[in-house]
Scaffold this active site. Structure first.
Site, mmCIF file in Angstrom:
data_model
loop_
_atom_site.group_PDB
_atom_site.id
_atom_site.type_symbol
_atom_site.label_atom_id
_atom_site.label_comp_id
_atom_site.label_asym_id
_atom_site.label_seq_id
_atom_site.Cartn_x
_atom_site.Cartn_y
_atom_site.Cartn_z
ATOM 1 N N HIS A 1 94.148 -1.319 -28.686
ATOM 2 C CA HIS A 1 94.363 -2.275 -28.693
ATOM 3 C C HIS A 1 93.545 -3.627 -27.965
ATOM 4 C CE1 HIS A 1 98.222 -0.658 -27.989
ATOM 5 N NE2 HIS A 1 98.703 -1.470 -27.491
ATOM 6 N N ASP B 1 106.963 -4.133 -29.751
ATOM 7 C CA ASP B 1 105.881 -4.419 -29.231
ATOM 8 C C ASP B 1 106.562 -3.422 -28.116
ATOM 9 O OD1 ASP B 1 103.610 -3.777 -27.074
ATOM 10 O OD2 ASP B 1 103.324 -5.649 -26.132
ATOM 11 N N ASP B 2 107.577 -4.152 -26.564
ATOM 12 C CA ASP B 2 108.285 -2.974 -26.527
ATOM 13 C C ASP B 2 109.126 -3.958 -25.818
ATOM 14 O OD1 ASP B 2 106.572 -0.923 -25.293
ATOM 15 O OD2 ASP B 2 105.390 -2.838 -24.615
ATOM 16 N N HIS C 1 103.437 -1.949 -34.933
ATOM 17 C CA HIS C 1 103.365 -1.885 -33.456
ATOM 18 C C HIS C 1 104.797 -2.216 -32.574
ATOM 19 C CE1 HIS C 1 100.473 -2.918 -30.227
ATOM 20 N NE2 HIS C 1 101.286 -3.213 -29.496
ATOM 21 N N GLU D 1 94.206 -9.420 -26.409
ATOM 22 C CA GLU D 1 95.767 -9.844 -26.076
ATOM 23 C C GLU D 1 95.438 -10.046 -24.111
ATOM 24 O OE1 GLU D 1 100.519 -9.212 -24.893
ATOM 25 O OE2 GLU D 1 98.056 -7.631 -24.523
ATOM 26 N N HIS E 1 106.144 0.718 -28.694
ATOM 27 C CA HIS E 1 105.797 1.491 -28.113
ATOM 28 C C HIS E 1 106.945 2.388 -27.445
ATOM 29 C CE1 HIS E 1 101.583 -0.041 -26.795
ATOM 30 N NE2 HIS E 1 102.163 -0.498 -27.016
#
Length: 369
Positions: free
Chosen positions: A225, A306-307, A41, A228, A43
């Site tokens: 996704h 994630d980011d 995961h 969340e 991005h």
């Protein structure tokens, strides 16, 4: 055709450790950067180094807001629409600094270098190529530039990298179908999965069911996704409407015991990103992320960054967070790494090699580096 991910069987776990964090224990610990793992995961733009963003912004004369100029992760809270809009705006500004093929190559190479430092042996990076198409000559040229960058970075760093093409749930479902067909077309050039990103509170999952059917029928793993910013119902929608083999995030499934049982029975991997869960305000502090609930229910987990550009921590830091705030032993952290490998789209021989490497890490003496 990719190996099906639906035939995984649960694996035994070590007994739960004491409730107190491992940091309170005098026991020596193994280096988590040396723990082999898969990263499922991450991005695309969000993988950028802060310093790289500053250099590219200067190169193209892009004015960055203060939140992106400091080199520190911005303060974000996306549990309401205004907060999500601010998060998305920062992401879009960062993405606007990627304008040439060499920018894409640099981003992927540096993301791979960071992953290698953190012990990643297999990376599935997620990208919506439509977002880069206007500056890279169109959708197909953009995707080919991205795939070429991935191939180069993989050869340069030794990290196995694959691509998960993600549709944007804020856009029309017909666009998602186009992306799914394109992803299938380029499956032999490094694409292994199809996802659905952006605010899960917007756009019904079932609107994208045809796109996911195209992807699954074409041999791609379905990894939308869910769970969340929205509750357990969004995870159920991923399973029922999109045939998800993995769920991006999925932490809110912890609120529904029946859903937990279903995820565990079907061995659907949840790509949990604890640092971003806290940064976005889904949970107030790291100890509140329901990792132990998911783990003890038998739900496979794959920790992800994630980011990192916006949340400030990369892959190994997620394992450190679980060790510090949830009291996971080294044996349990190794099991999390195994689950990330089992949940990946890696070929069987690669999985077996990585699982053996995880076992070798556990065999190291405690405190060994």
């Amino acid at each position: 055709m990719l190996q099906s991910t639906g035939d995984r069987t649960p694996h035994p776990r070590s007994p739960a450790p004491p409730a107190s964090p491992a940091a309170d224990s005098p026991r020596p610990q193994r280096d988590l950067r040396l723990l082999p793992k898969a990263h499922l995961h991450l991005h695309f733009t969000g993988s950028m180094r802060p310093g790289t963003l500053l250099e590219l912004a200067d190169k193209y004369g892009v004015h960055l807001p203060e939140a992106l100029r400091t080199g520190e992760p911005p303060k974000l809270r996306a549990t309401d629409e205004r907060g999500w809009f601010r998060f998305q705006r920062l992401y879009d500004i960062a993405r606007s600094c990627l304008r040439e093929p060499e920018d894409i190559q640099r981003l992927v190479r540096e993301a791979a270098e960071e992953d290698v430092r953190d012990g990643s042996r297999w990376l599935e990076i997620q990208v919506d190529p439509t977002s880069y198409a206007p500056r890279l000559g169109g959708l197909i040229p953009a995707l080919e530039i991205i795939l070429d960058a991935v191939d180069r970075a993989s050869r340069d760093t030794g990290l196995d990298i694959r691509v998960l093409v993600a549709a944007n749930r804020m856009k029309h479902p017909l666009e998602a179908r186009t992306l799914a067909r394109l992803a299938v077309r380029y499956r032999d050039q490094g694409i292994v999965g199809f996802g659905l990103s952006n605010d899960e509170r917007r756009g019904m999952a079932r609107d994208f069911d045809r796109a996911f059917a195209i992807a699954r029928e074409g041999g791609l793993l379905a990894a939308p996704h869910g769970g969340e910013l929205s509750g357990p119902s969004s995870v159920r929608d991923c399973l029922d409407d999109l045939g998800a083999a993995r769920v991006g995030h999925g932490v809110r499934a912890a609120e529904d015991p029946r859903l937990l049982s279903r995820l565990a029975e079907r061995q659907v991997t949840c790509e949990v990103c604890p640092a971003s869960n806290v940064a976005l305000g889904v949970y107030e502090k790291p100890s509140e992320v329901p990792l132990r609930t998911l783990y003890d229910a038998g739900v496979p987990l794959a920790l992800g960054a994630d980011d990192p550009l916006l949340f400030g921590s990369r892959l190994a830091a997620q394992y450190e967070l679980v060790r510090e705030h949830h009291g996971f032993s080294d044996e349990e952290l190794a099991e999390l790494a195994r689950q990330s490998v089992r949940g990946s789209a890696a070929p069987r021989e690669v999985r077996e090699e990585l699982l053996a490497a995880v076992n070798a890490w556990v065999a190291l003496p405690a405190g060994g580096r």
